[in-house]
Each structure stands twice: as structure tokens, then as C-alpha cells.
Design a protein around this motif. Sequence first.
Motif, short mmCIF file in Angstrom:
data_model
loop_
_atom_site.label_atom_id
_atom_site.label_comp_id
_atom_site.label_asym_id
_atom_site.label_seq_id
_atom_site.Cartn_x
_atom_site.Cartn_y
_atom_site.Cartn_z
N PRO A 107 0.83 -1.20 0.00
CA PRO A 107 0.00 0.00 0.00
C PRO A 107 0.86 1.25 0.00
CG PRO A 107 -0.70 -1.56 1.69
CD PRO A 107 0.64 -2.02 1.19
N GLY A 108 0.24 2.37 -0.35
CA GLY A 108 0.95 3.63 -0.33
C GLY A 108 1.16 4.12 1.09
N GLU A 109 2.01 5.10 1.23
CA GLU A 109 2.21 5.75 2.52
C GLU A 109 1.46 7.07 2.51
OE1 GLU A 109 5.85 5.51 4.83
OE2 GLU A 109 6.86 4.75 3.04
N PHE A 110 0.87 7.41 3.65
CA PHE A 110 0.03 8.60 3.74
C PHE A 110 0.61 9.61 4.72
CE2 PHE A 110 -2.68 5.07 2.48
CZ PHE A 110 -3.32 5.58 1.37
N PHE A 111 0.35 10.88 4.43
CA PHE A 111 0.87 11.97 5.25
C PHE A 111 -0.23 13.03 5.36
CE2 PHE A 111 4.13 9.94 2.76
CZ PHE A 111 5.17 9.71 3.65
N SER A 112 -0.28 13.74 6.47
CA SER A 112 -1.30 14.77 6.63
C SER A 112 -0.85 15.83 7.62
CB SER A 112 -2.62 14.14 7.10
OG SER A 112 -2.48 13.56 8.37
N ALA A 113 -1.52 16.97 7.54
CA ALA A 113 -1.26 18.07 8.47
C ALA A 113 -2.48 18.98 8.49
CB ALA A 113 -0.02 18.86 8.05
N PRO A 114 -2.83 19.52 9.67
CA PRO A 114 -3.92 20.49 9.73
C PRO A 114 -3.49 21.81 9.11
CG PRO A 114 -2.86 20.31 11.86
CD PRO A 114 -2.24 19.26 10.99
N ILE A 115 -4.42 22.50 8.48
CA ILE A 115 -4.08 23.79 7.87
C ILE A 115 -4.08 24.90 8.91
CG2 ILE A 115 -4.88 25.55 6.23
CD1 ILE A 115 -5.69 23.25 4.37
N ASP A 116 -5.09 24.96 9.75
CA ASP A 116 -5.14 25.93 10.86
C ASP A 116 -4.78 27.35 10.42
OD1 ASP A 116 -5.90 24.02 12.69
OD2 ASP A 116 -3.86 23.55 13.32
N GLY A 117 -5.28 27.75 9.26
CA GLY A 117 -5.05 29.11 8.80
C GLY A 117 -3.70 29.37 8.17
N ASP A 118 -2.84 28.36 8.12
CA ASP A 118 -1.50 28.55 7.53
C ASP A 118 -1.24 27.41 6.55
OD1 ASP A 118 1.13 28.99 6.86
OD2 ASP A 118 1.75 29.53 8.90
N ILE A 119 -1.68 27.59 5.31
CA ILE A 119 -1.57 26.53 4.31
C ILE A 119 -0.12 26.28 3.91
CG2 ILE A 119 -1.84 28.05 2.29
CD1 ILE A 119 -3.66 25.86 1.10
N ASN A 120 0.71 27.33 3.95
CA ASN A 120 2.14 27.16 3.63
C ASN A 120 2.82 26.25 4.66
OD1 ASN A 120 2.97 29.12 1.29
ND2 ASN A 120 1.56 30.29 2.58
N LYS A 121 2.50 26.45 5.92
CA LYS A 121 3.09 25.64 6.99
C LYS A 121 2.65 24.19 6.86
CE LYS A 121 3.53 25.37 12.02
NZ LYS A 121 3.12 26.00 13.33
N ALA A 122 1.35 23.98 6.54
CA ALA A 122 0.83 22.62 6.40
C ALA A 122 1.53 21.89 5.25
CB ALA A 122 -0.67 22.66 6.17
N LEU A 123 1.68 22.57 4.12
CA LEU A 123 2.35 21.97 2.97
C LEU A 123 3.81 21.66 3.28
CD1 LEU A 123 2.32 21.05 0.02
CD2 LEU A 123 2.77 23.43 -0.65
N ALA A 124 4.48 22.60 3.93
CA ALA A 124 5.89 22.40 4.27
C ALA A 124 6.05 21.21 5.21
CB ALA A 124 6.45 23.66 4.92
N SER A 125 5.13 21.06 6.16
CA SER A 125 5.18 19.96 7.12
C SER A 125 5.02 18.61 6.42
CB SER A 125 4.09 20.13 8.18
OG SER A 125 4.03 19.02 9.03
N VAL A 126 4.04 18.52 5.52
CA VAL A 126 3.79 17.26 4.80
C VAL A 126 4.97 16.91 3.90
CG1 VAL A 126 2.39 16.23 2.96
CG2 VAL A 126 1.28 17.33 4.91
N LEU A 127 5.48 17.89 3.17
CA LEU A 127 6.61 17.63 2.27
C LEU A 127 7.87 17.24 3.06
CD1 LEU A 127 6.14 20.50 -0.34
CD2 LEU A 127 5.65 18.06 -0.64
N HIS A 128 8.06 17.85 4.23
CA HIS A 128 9.20 17.49 5.08
C HIS A 128 9.10 16.02 5.49
CE1 HIS A 128 11.09 16.91 9.06
NE2 HIS A 128 12.08 17.62 8.53
N ASP A 129 7.90 15.60 5.91
CA ASP A 129 7.71 14.21 6.33
C ASP A 129 7.93 13.24 5.17
OD1 ASP A 129 7.15 15.14 8.84
OD2 ASP A 129 4.97 14.92 8.66
N ILE A 130 7.47 13.63 3.98
CA ILE A 130 7.65 12.78 2.80
C ILE A 130 9.13 12.63 2.48
CG2 ILE A 130 7.30 12.70 0.29
CD1 ILE A 130 4.53 13.97 0.79
#
Length: 258
Positions: free
Chosen positions: A27-50
Motif C-alpha cells: 500500500p501507499g504511505e500517507f501523510f497529513s497536516a492540519p491547515i489551521d489558517g496557515d496553508i504554507n506551513k501545512a504543505l511544508a510539514s507534509v513535504l518534510h515528512d515525505i
Amino acid sequence: MTKPLLIIDFGEESLHAGVFFIKKITPGEFFSAPIDGDINKALASVLHDIREKGYKEFLRVMVGIPAGKMSMRVIALPFYDKKKVEEVLPFEVVDLLPEKLDDVLIEAIPMGGKKILAVSVEKEVIQYYLNLLRNAGVDPSWLGSAVFFKNRLLNDIPDHGGVIALVDKESIVVLKDGEPYLFKELKNELDLRFAMANLYEEGIEIQKTYYLGNTSNEQKAILDKENVSLSLLKHNWGQILDIHPERAGVIALFVHFQ
């Protein structure tokens, strides 16, 4: 080494991503993060984990954006020829658009009964997400909305005929005899009630509803049909995907683009 697919799906409240190898048993691996008003931070967090997992390069990157960023209108046409539809669609929807025609992109999605779902999105919205992704080092191969592919989650259901629906926290998708009949974003129970009322007026009765996650008591009362939990999706090469409710968009895009 074979490069994987990267699927990113932006929600209104959270961001989800998945890394998949085409036609692999694992199966694939999944990653997630809450946006909480800061979409840049959420994207950076997910990409860092990946990247921490060792995924650096991808065969393709597919990106879903919220369906609420788009306008949708159902139009009846006496034909469906892709080239003809592309020619006449702007004239059919120009009076329905909240924006000027030059400021939007329009796509036609074939529905049942010679109907077309005209989907429009402001060019500014597309550019916003492209800039967001590219600033984070991601160059998407495709950008759209996952809601229009969630019907693919029902492809392997034995009773695929008749009228069936897939309901999750964010949307309802209705299929009639295996063909898409309705795509609708759900912000609350009122949206679901409105969708069901429209189906009733059109003489469409849902025989079975598949849901992802726990339906609320309000949803169950509105649907008033046999509800079946859909949690596992098995593909013809043996891969089984656990459809967590919030991963539905990611998995739908993977099923379509793999």
C-alpha cells in the motif's frame, strides 16, 4: 529504482498526501497536516515528512484542490462530441458564471442522460495553488479537484448498476447505471438535504449508499436508505487500500491516475 506517484489533496481544514508505486502489492504511505489558517506551513510539514521517508523524486505529482473553489453547473446538450462541447460550452455558461469568461478556466465532465457538468475555476485560484506548490519545490503534473474522481472508489462494488451513492464528510457522488450522475460538495447537512431534494424532483431514487467514516444521525435521517461502510478497496493487481475518510480524495486520484 521506479519513481512513485505523489498525490496531494488540499481540503478546507487539512492537507493530505500519499506516495504510491504503480501496480505494487504494498500500500501507499500517507501523510497529513492540519491547515489551521496557515496553508504554507501545512504543505511544508507534509513535504518534510515525505522527504524524511526518503522520497525525493516522483514520476508525476497530482494535486487536488477543494471543490468549493469551483463553480458547477449541469447543462443538457443534444450531443457529446468533445470538440463540439469545447466550442459551445463558453456560450452556454457565460450567463451563469460569477466571473468574466476571460478570468476563468472551464472544463466539461460528461454525465448520464446527455448532460454535461460545466466546471469553472478562476485563473487566480489556479495560479495561487501553482505558486504555493512551486515555492515549496513541487511542480505539479495535474491540478484539479478530487471530488470528480471519487466515483472510481465504487468501481469494484458488485452491485455497481442501478443508483448508488458515495457519501463522505466533504461530498456526495451519485452513479446511475455505472455513470456519474451527481457530484456535490457538502459543507453541512443542508447541502445533503438540498442534493437529495433535487434527485427526488428528477425522479432519481438511491438504492444503496456507501459511506466513508461515520455518518451523523442527521445524514442517516436524510439518506433514509441502506448504508454500507466502505473501508477497503481492492484492485485487480491485488493491492488493498484502507480508505480512511480523510484519504478519500488522495485514493480517488491514485485510482484514476495510476
